[in-house]
Design a protein around this motif. Structure first.
Motif, PDB file in Angstrom:
ATOM      1  N   GLY A  45       0.898  -1.256  -0.040  1.00 50.75           N
ATOM      2  CA  GLY A  45       0.020   0.078  -0.110  1.00 50.75           C
ATOM      3  C   GLY A  45       0.775   1.268  -0.178  1.00 50.75           C
ATOM      4  N   PRO A  46       0.256   2.575  -0.167  1.00 49.57           N
ATOM      5  CA  PRO A  46       1.062   3.568  -0.125  1.00 49.57           C
ATOM      6  C   PRO A  46       1.740   3.893   0.809  1.00 49.57           C
ATOM      7  N   ASP A  47       1.306   3.549   2.358  1.00 53.28           N
ATOM      8  CA  ASP A  47       2.386   3.753   3.382  1.00 53.28           C
ATOM      9  C   ASP A  47       3.690   2.934   3.210  1.00 53.28           C
ATOM     10  N   SER A  48       3.855   1.936   2.370  1.00 48.49           N
ATOM     11  CA  SER A  48       5.018   1.071   2.249  1.00 48.49           C
ATOM     12  C   SER A  48       5.865   1.787   1.077  1.00 48.49           C
ATOM     13  N   TYR A  49       5.129   1.990  -0.245  1.00 48.99           N
ATOM     14  CA  TYR A  49       6.094   2.553  -0.983  1.00 48.99           C
ATOM     15  C   TYR A  49       6.422   4.039  -1.255  1.00 48.99           C
ATOM     16  N   GLN A  50       5.530   4.648  -0.585  1.00 55.13           N
ATOM     17  CA  GLN A  50       5.711   6.118  -0.591  1.00 55.13           C
ATOM     18  C   GLN A  50       6.977   6.701  -0.136  1.00 55.13           C
ATOM     19  N   PRO A  51       7.209   6.167   1.207  1.00 52.31           N
ATOM     20  CA  PRO A  51       8.449   6.553   2.019  1.00 52.31           C
ATOM     21  C   PRO A  51       9.772   6.177   1.142  1.00 52.31           C
ATOM     22  N   GLN A  73      13.823   0.159   4.664  1.00 54.60           N
ATOM     23  CA  GLN A  73      13.202   0.395   3.393  1.00 54.60           C
ATOM     24  C   GLN A  73      13.529  -0.958   2.600  1.00 54.60           C
ATOM     25  N   HIS A 114       1.220   8.083  -8.435  1.00 53.23           N
ATOM     26  CA  HIS A 114       1.954   8.541  -7.155  1.00 53.23           C
ATOM     27  C   HIS A 114       3.657   8.758  -7.755  1.00 53.23           C
TER      28      HIS A 114
END
Length: 211
Positions: A45-51, A73, A114
């Motif tokens: 989800g976004p919480d994993s790939y955005q950082p 990461q 994103h």
């Protein structure tokens, strides 16, 4: 065996109005790191790939980072995003081109959207960072090619000999074109296959040493 491996990883995006084959913005071959990125993103989800993407943007922009910043990461995300960002910096594709190529490589739509938003928001600082790292030499920003067939010549009324016309677009605005026979293309493919094989081996060797 090498030739089969390279053919498997070749992917062309589409054919333009002039009949040239247009490759994805990262090139004709799909590197293993990009395939790994697509597989990883499918289950995150976004919480994993955005950082991870934000960290790579900071790194390529020239920020000073510590090894601790990379420890939590996902390595596949970092490697894949670095490849995509470097390709986008080099070739400056449009948003539509990026979305099309990412979709063709099975990058989830939300993650692709994103990525495009982050790249466009940070494009200037990313290019500034690349300029500081790169030598002041012209580089190839895009490769296009098409197949032409010679129907006849001054000596023969019917030839039907194929040739490959290749056009290189350089980042300083210049164009370089050259033509090669099918035999020369075959030799080029063999040489490229050997080079890719060596690069994959080098990546595998240095992966354990990366932060």
């Amino acid at each position: 065996q090498i030739m089969r491996a390279v053919v498997t990883h070749i992917h062309h995006s589409h054919i333009d109005r002039e009949g040239f084959v247009v490759d994805p913005f990262w090139g004709a071959t799909t590197p293993p790191v990009l395939q790994n990125l697509a597989r990883e993103l499918a289950g995150l989800g976004p919480d994993s790939y955005q950082p991870a993407l934000n960290l790579v943007v900071r790194y390529l922009s020239g920020e000073e980072l510590k090894e601790d910043d990379f420890e939590l990461q996902n390595e596949s995300l970092l490697s894949g995003y670095q490849l995509l960002l470097n390709a986008a910096i080099r070739n400056t594709p449009s948003r539509d081109e990026m979305m099309r190529d990412l979709a063709n490589s099975k990058i989830p739509h939300e993650a692709a959207t994103h990525f495009c938003e982050v790249f466009q928001a940070n494009e200037e600082r990313l290019k500034a960072g690349a300029k500081r790292r790169a030598p002041n030499l012209a580089t190839v920003s895009r490769v296009r090619w098409r197949i032409d067939v010679s129907v006849s010549s001054a000596a023969l009324s019917r030839v039907l000999k194929p040739s490959i016309l290749t056009r290189l677009e350089l980042d300083d605005g210049r164009y370089e074109s050259f033509e090669m026979s099918s035999e020369q293309l075959q030799e080029l493919r063999l040489q490229a296959a050997e080079a890719l094989h060596r690069l994959d081996a080098a990546d595998a060797a240095i992966a354990p040493l990366l932060p």
